[in-house]
Design an enzyme around this catalytic site. Structure first.
Site, PDB file in Angstrom:
ATOM      1  N   HIS B 244      -5.394 -20.035  -0.013  1.00  0.00           N
ATOM      2  CA  HIS B 244      -4.937 -19.162  -1.084  1.00  0.00           C
ATOM      3  C   HIS B 244      -6.117 -18.610  -1.893  1.00  0.00           C
ATOM      4  CE1 HIS B 244      -1.572 -17.976  -3.720  1.00  0.00           C
ATOM      5  NE2 HIS B 244      -2.482 -18.028  -4.666  1.00  0.00           N
ATOM      6  N   HIS B 310       4.574 -14.420  -4.110  1.00  0.00           N
ATOM      7  CA  HIS B 310       4.952 -15.743  -4.623  1.00  0.00           C
ATOM      8  C   HIS B 310       6.067 -16.262  -3.730  1.00  0.00           C
ATOM      9  CE1 HIS B 310       4.636 -18.168  -8.567  1.00  0.00           C
ATOM     10  NE2 HIS B 310       3.549 -18.285  -7.852  1.00  0.00           N
TER      11      HIS B 310
END
Lengths: 287, 978
Positions: B244, B310
């Protein structure tokens, strides 16, 4: 340190830099805790000819800024406290618990108060409208919309009474964007609102015939299509829709069609929308 | 002390919410007779109890007496069969509770130790069995966020629901423990996958997502230091090195031909080349390095853009995941340079068919079921809406795409555009630089256990062990206070030198990132304000609790800064100082618990060399003959969920706040959802910001290169249709891939990235920001315990941003005047592979649309010229569903008919529904015909005129003759009840 923000319009980035002559009287635009429409409200007032300061409510509570220096108090749109405990309620509690004396003095002077959307919800919870007989109790409610969700769409409004705010206005065409705008009150309150000609604006169809509660012309289920009311003395106006969000011609939902129609008829396109008149009326009141 | 717990119940005398709520519950399959709602405030006091009078005062502040009433410690008594109470689990953000508490504290000046917890009571009458009540409870509540409690009328009695207080009780050791890395590889692998074992509970703390190579590198580093790492050090490295944060797949060498990896070779290099080629006309100010990308708006302002995903949090808690997604990307705007003002939100959702309810489970034996697509859709739509609405940011442009490969892991894209002056008093606001000696300040929300392991978790596939603490709920009001004081006050007063967002990895990532600017930092973790006591240092360091920014404040300005924050009621705390020591040092109550060289923290990650493979797949071509008439086909195409109106989303998102609405999400009398929007962001300026997006996951498995080309072309074409010139457009990439350990998936990724380079450089549209999410896979079980893996199709979202010179000359999509001429601009080819039409026919096909960017680029420049000369009355890009759908939309939007004739030579259904790129439907006034055709040349094909009430399309014979009002009904039918 000056807590009031400088208006964006003073920026050199502006193309239409011609400003009208500003009146000496100034407006205070309330901010903080989730109010969010303060900047466009400042812009629209400036274009109409009135300068303003955006003031955080805490700077009023601290006494850094005095309400008495101003002639117009605006509670702009927003989501104060996230609409928690009822839209406008928590911010109204903050005003009532900390600033009530100043607000009362302000109302007693020759001053104006405007509440738009969340601002209307705040002044309704404060009892600044309807304020029958100068009595500041909660007599109306802006309940959750009939459809249960926030609704953002252009609505057509027409003035339903004579007052300083809507003078010379035939219609207002602007966005409504709220989750709790469903105007509600007791039959007795409704009767008094009508008798005293305090219903300032009602939702209607495009041809100005009444919405009669029909969705989407009346977007939230308000009784008698009420979109805005004044106080009994006429010096406070609260309304749910947002004329300040449609100041330019290009802000109007149907401007591309209107532009094409005007062009085919050899007519020029205007720069600003007719909604500006409401704000000019405020400035004219002080002139 | 039970005596100090009070319960205030609030109800409407005539509840306006009931009709919608009852309908909604019934539509979910619960045939209830009647519903009543009660809002509950559970109030606890610490110092002293409230008197009856005081409780009455509190109650009256929580209601509007015109329409509501309340009772104190007296349960609502009425006729009902079941009572269900839904509240929050301990530690979950309770925004209404926070506001109610503030009102109470305000009213009783100085009262301390008050807490308020809110819940909602549902009283249900008749119609359902006790079993269904339990099912309804699980529909109303999410077990990861909510506690739910039900009683029958008899159990409820006269004492009601009782007074439950969701207090957080922690039993952890608030110290840092050592982790032994001198382990067998098998144990190390387990450590990376399942996390550190807690010394007390012996439970694993959740995935570090570190692989064996990385753990070896960490072990070797600490061997040279002569000690074992502390748990916080390992957790910190796991955060910083996560996929990430470090984007290892895009950064690693690939095969023999890409030693520098995908990002440098294809994305960054494209932007560098474009900027160099454009020279003086370069529009970029900041690319890739900051939290958002920035381009020039005019001589005085810049605009930023950033799109985030998300996905994992939204799979578990759609509302909370989406809400924290949007407010998180808002902070990428506030954290750009010295703070840009968020001015437009955008969204995109990939979900399963909301009409389906697949029986898939994260655990064996039908445990831990996935949420049905409808609940995910409702939740994410609501979450992004609340985020934008409460923050006063218009949410204008967006889309929804349905495919059942998204059932296990939905994709939730959330983006934000910001605006800021380029300079202020000689300071460039888009540059930042923390200096040694600057104080590290954290401002905004407090830290709790929420979101722990978010960064490492989103780098792993969702499986039975996905950590529940990954769930967070946003608090838009706290963030709005923070945003206002930063962007509207502190920035312009010059009170800080650098700022960044706390997103993935919390302060561990924000501090380490800013420490790069000056080469060092020292933090005292015990100074960080906590939501509740008892958190371990590693948890404080990596918690992803929302609404926090980290700033570098020079010591000389700290008093002014803190005083301002105090007056705005934004909690701000000095937690350490930046240094030039080359180290990131963390203390906890005086003990050093972390001491790692920045060089190792940021660059110690072992390099990978990835191998890829690409096998061309072929699919059977549908063998359906062309129907004689296509009326029913067009109606069916307009009703396809990927084409029809999702107006219910656009209207619940405030897209007019900030007063800049020009061309919104809905256009024309017929309110058709447009692909692009135009918004003014600087009052008084003639200029506007155009936004659009493009994504074609249905092309991915056939040809990932052309899938990328289609995404870029479509995102750009949306803006060209508004009248924005190609050289004023920049783009953003969001790769959402699956199974990225699989060489085949990496092979597709490589082709897609190559497509990005080729098309972006050919168009001259630079990438300014991007993000990737590489493991969008679900691993679980079906109802019979068979293992199931559901992977999303490789999904590339391209978002575009462009500056319109004069919004009054922009063009909407709706047909406007009877008698106008209708053109299609650009050639239509038989390119049916992956099209919505083939999906309608139940096939896939093999020929996806190709793109010749050189030809198309010239076409776009010509159309821009025609639009800016105001020759065009409407212009609509041809996208999913092809020309037939685009003609339908232009007609529906204008509520005007058209008489169209299409050329022979191609199957009429293919001509009407092929998704060939580079095309527009344009209407013009007949008087402009000559000059328009002169400018567009052969690219313009006259199809017919705007006339009547029907859309009539003929080839050799009449193909379609349908009332536009009927088409409008079809277009709006599928989501009418949402």
């Amino acid at each position: 340190m000056n807590a009031a923000h400088s208006p964006l319009t003073t920026s050199p980035g502006k193309d239409n830099s011609s400003q009208p002559d500003l009146i000496a009287e100034k407006a205070l635009i309330m901010s903080g805790f989730g109010i969010n429409s303060e900047m466009e409200t400042q812009e629209v007032l400036l274009r109409a000819g009135m300068a303003s300061d955006i003031v955080h409510i805490n700077d009023l509570i601290d006494g850094r800024t005095k309400l008495g220096q101003y002639r117009l108090l605006v509670f702009p749109g927003g989501f104060s406290y996230g609409d928690d405990t009822g839209a406008g309620n928590a911010f109204a509690n903050r005003v009532r618990n900390n600033l009530w004396k100043d607000v009362e003095d302000f109302i007693d002077g020759d001053n104006l108060v405007l509440g738009i959307c969340n601002g209307f919800q705040i002044i309704a919870n404060l009892g600044l409208v309807p304020a029958f007989d100068h009595h500041f109790s909660r007599d109306i409610a802006l309940m959750p919309n009939r459809k249960g969700v926030l609704e953002c769409r252009f609505v057509t409004l027409k003035p339903a009474a004579e007052n300083l705010w809507t003078k010379g206005i035939e219609r207002i065409y602007c966005p409504a964007a709220h989750g709790e705008g469903n105007f509600s009150c007791s039959p007795d309150t409704l009767r008094r609102l009508k008798e005293q000609e305090m219903i300032a604006l009602t939702y209607c169809r495009e041809d100005l015939s009444p919405a009669n509660g029909e969705y989407p012309y009346n977007p939230n289920g308000s009784v008698e299509d009420i979109a805005g009311i004044t106080s009994a003395d006429g010096k406070v106006l609260g309304l749910m829709p947002h004329p300040e969000r449609a100041m330019d011609f290009v802000n109007l939902y149907d401007w591309p069609l209107r532009k094409e129609q005007l062009k085919r008829n050899g007519m020029a396109t205007p720069d600003e929308s007719l909604n500006m008149q409401m704000f000019r009326n405020i400035v004219d009141y002080f002139r | 002390m039970a005596s100090c717990v009070h319960r205030i119940e609030v109800r409407f005398s005539k509840d306006p919410r009931l009709k919608t709520r009852t309908d909604r519950i019934r539509s979910l399959g619960f045939p209830i007779d009647e519903l009543h709602l009660v809002d509950v405030y559970t109030i606890t006091t610490g110092m002293r109890d409230f008197s009856a009078v005081e409780l009455d005062q509190i109650g009256s502040q929580l209601i509007n007496p015109v329409v509501q009433e309340f009772s104190v410690d007296l349960p609502f008594l009425a006729d009902f069969d079941y009572a269900l109470e839904v509240g929050f689990l301990p530690g979950v953000t309770d925004n209404v509770g926070t506001t109610a508490r503030q009102t109470i504290v305000d009213f009783f000046l100085g009262v301390e130790g008050v807490s308020v917890y809110t819940s909602q009571l549902f009283f249900i009458n008749g119609g359902i069995s006790p079993g269904l009540v339990q099912k309804l409870a699980s529909t109303l509540a999410n077990p990861l966020v909510n506690r739910v409690h039900s009683k029958t009328r008899k159990e409820y009695g006269t004492s009601g629901m009782g007074r439950e207080v969701p207090l957080v009780r922690l039993h952890e050791l608030p110290t840092a423990g050592e982790v032994d890395l001198i382990l067998e590889d098998r144990e190390l692998t387990r450590l990376g996958k399942e996390g550190i074992e807690d010394p007390v509970t012996h439970q694993r703390r959740g995935p570090l997502a570190l692989d064996l190579d990385q753990l070896h590198a960490i072990r070797d580093y600490f061997i040279t230091k002569g000690r074992n790492p502390k748990d916080i050090e390992l957790e910190s490295l796991a955060q910083t090195w996560s996929e990430h944060c470090k984007h290892t797949i895009f950064a690693s060498a690939m095969d023999d031909d890409l030693p520098d990896g995908l990002y440098k070779t294809y994305i960054q290099a494209a932007t560098n080349k474009i900027r160099k080629d454009k020279g003086e006309k370069d529009i970029c100010l900041t690319v890739f390095t900051d939290n958002s990308g920035a381009i020039i708006f005019d001589d005085y302002y810049l605009v930023t853009h950033k799109v985030e995903t998300h996905n994992s949090p939204s799979a578990l808690d759609p509302f909370g995941g989406a809400l924290t997604g949007i407010v998180g990307v808002n902070r990428d705007t506030i954290g750009f340079g010295l703070g840009a003002k968020p001015c437009i939100n955008v969204y995109g959702y990939c979900v399963g068919d909301p009409g389906s309810d697949p029986a898939l489970f994260r655990g064996r034996d039908r445990t831990n079921p996935i949420l049905p697509p409808r609940r995910i859709l409702d939740g994410v739509v609501h979450g992004v809406g609340v985020g934008g609405n409460c923050s006063g940011i218009p949410t204008s442009q967006g889309w929804v795409y349905f495919d059942n490969r998204y059932v296990g892991k939905p994709l939730v894209f959330a983006g934000t555009v910001g605006v800021m002056p380029r300079e202020l008093s000689g300071r460039k606001l888009y540059e930042k630089q923390a200096e040694p000696g600057d104080l590290i300040v954290v401002a905004g929300g407090r830290v709790g256990k929420d979101g722990i392991h978010g960064a490492t978790f989103s780098s792993e596939a969702l499986d039975p062990g996905s950590p529940v603490t990954a769930v967070q709920i946003g608090d838009p009001v706290t963030q709005k206070k923070l945003s206002d004081v930063i962007v509207k006050e502190a920035r312009d007063l010059g009170l800080y030198r650098s700022i960044t967002d706390n997103g993935a990895g919390g302060i561990s990532c924000s501090v380490a990132e800013m420490a790069k600017e000056c080469n060092g930092a020292r933090v005292s973790l015990d100074k960080v304000p906590l939501k509740y006591p008892g958190m371990a240092p590693w948890e404080i360091w990596i918690s992803e609790s929302q609404e926090r920014m980290t700033l570098a404040v020079p010591p000389g300005k700290i008093d002014t800064f803190m005083e301002l924050m105090g007056r705005r009621e934004v909690e701000a705390v000095v937690i350490g100082e930046f240094s030039d020591s080359g180290r990131c040092v963390v203390e906890f109550h005086g003990d050093v618990v972390m001491d790692i060289e920045l060089a190792f923290l940021h660059d110690g990650l072992p390099k990978k060399h990835l191998k890829t493979r690409l096998t061309k797949k072929t699919y059977p071509e549908p063998a359906v003959p062309c129907p004689q008439r296509l009326d029913a086909t067009l109606v069916a195409m307009l009703q396809r969920k990927n084409i029809c109106s999702k107006e219910f989303i656009s209207v619940q998102y405030d897209h007019t706040v900030q007063g800049g609405h020009v061309l919104g999400p809905l256009q024309g009398k017929g309110r058709v959802q447009a692909m692009a929007t135009l918004t003014k962001v600087v009052p008084g300026s003639k200029k506007g910001v155009g936004l659009s997006q493009g994504m074609f996951p249905s092309y991915s498995e056939i040809d990932p290169y052309l899938m990328a080309a289609a995404g870029i072309d479509t995102a750009i074409r949306g803006l060209i249709a508004l009248g924005i010139p190609l050289d004023a457009i920049a783009i953003l990439d969001n790769f959402c891939w699956c199974s990225s350990d699989d060489p085949e998936r990496l092979g597709q990724l490589k082709r897609a990235a190559k497509g990005c380079y080729d098309i972006a450089t050919a168009f001259g549209t630079p990438f300014i920001s991007g993000k990737d999410s590489m493991y969008n896979d679900f691993s679980g079980y079906d109802a019979d315990n068979n293992p199931v893996k559901v992977s999303v199709p490789p999904t590339l979202l391209i978002s575009s941003i462009g500056i319109h010179e004069d919004v009054l000359r922009s063009v909407s999509i709706d047909a406007k005047i009877e008698g106008d001429l209708v053109y299609v601009i650009g050639a239509t080819k038989e390119e049916m592979g992956g099209s919505e039409y083939f999906a309608y026919l139940g096939g896939v096909g093999n020929v996806v649309p190709a793109l010749d960017p050189v030809i198309v680029k010239e076409r776009y420049e010509r159309l821009t010229e025609a639009i800016l000369h105001e020759l065009v009355a409407s212009s609509c890009p041809v996208a999913r569903g092809g020309l037939g759908v685009a003609l339908g939309m232009v007609a529906i939007a204008g509520r005007l008919g058209m008489e169209i004739s299409i050329p022979s030579g191609m199957r009429p259904d293919y001509f009407l529904f092929s998704e060939s790129l580079g095309r527009f439907v344009v209407t013009i006034s007949p008087e402009n015909r000559q000059v328009f055709e002169q400018i567009l040349g052969e690219d313009a094909m006259l199809l017919g005129t705007v006339t009547g009430n029907n859309l009539r399309i003929s080839g050799m014979d009449l193909l379609i003759d349908e009332r536009v009002s009927e088409l409008e009904n079809a277009y709006k039918a599928p989501f009418k009840e949402y």
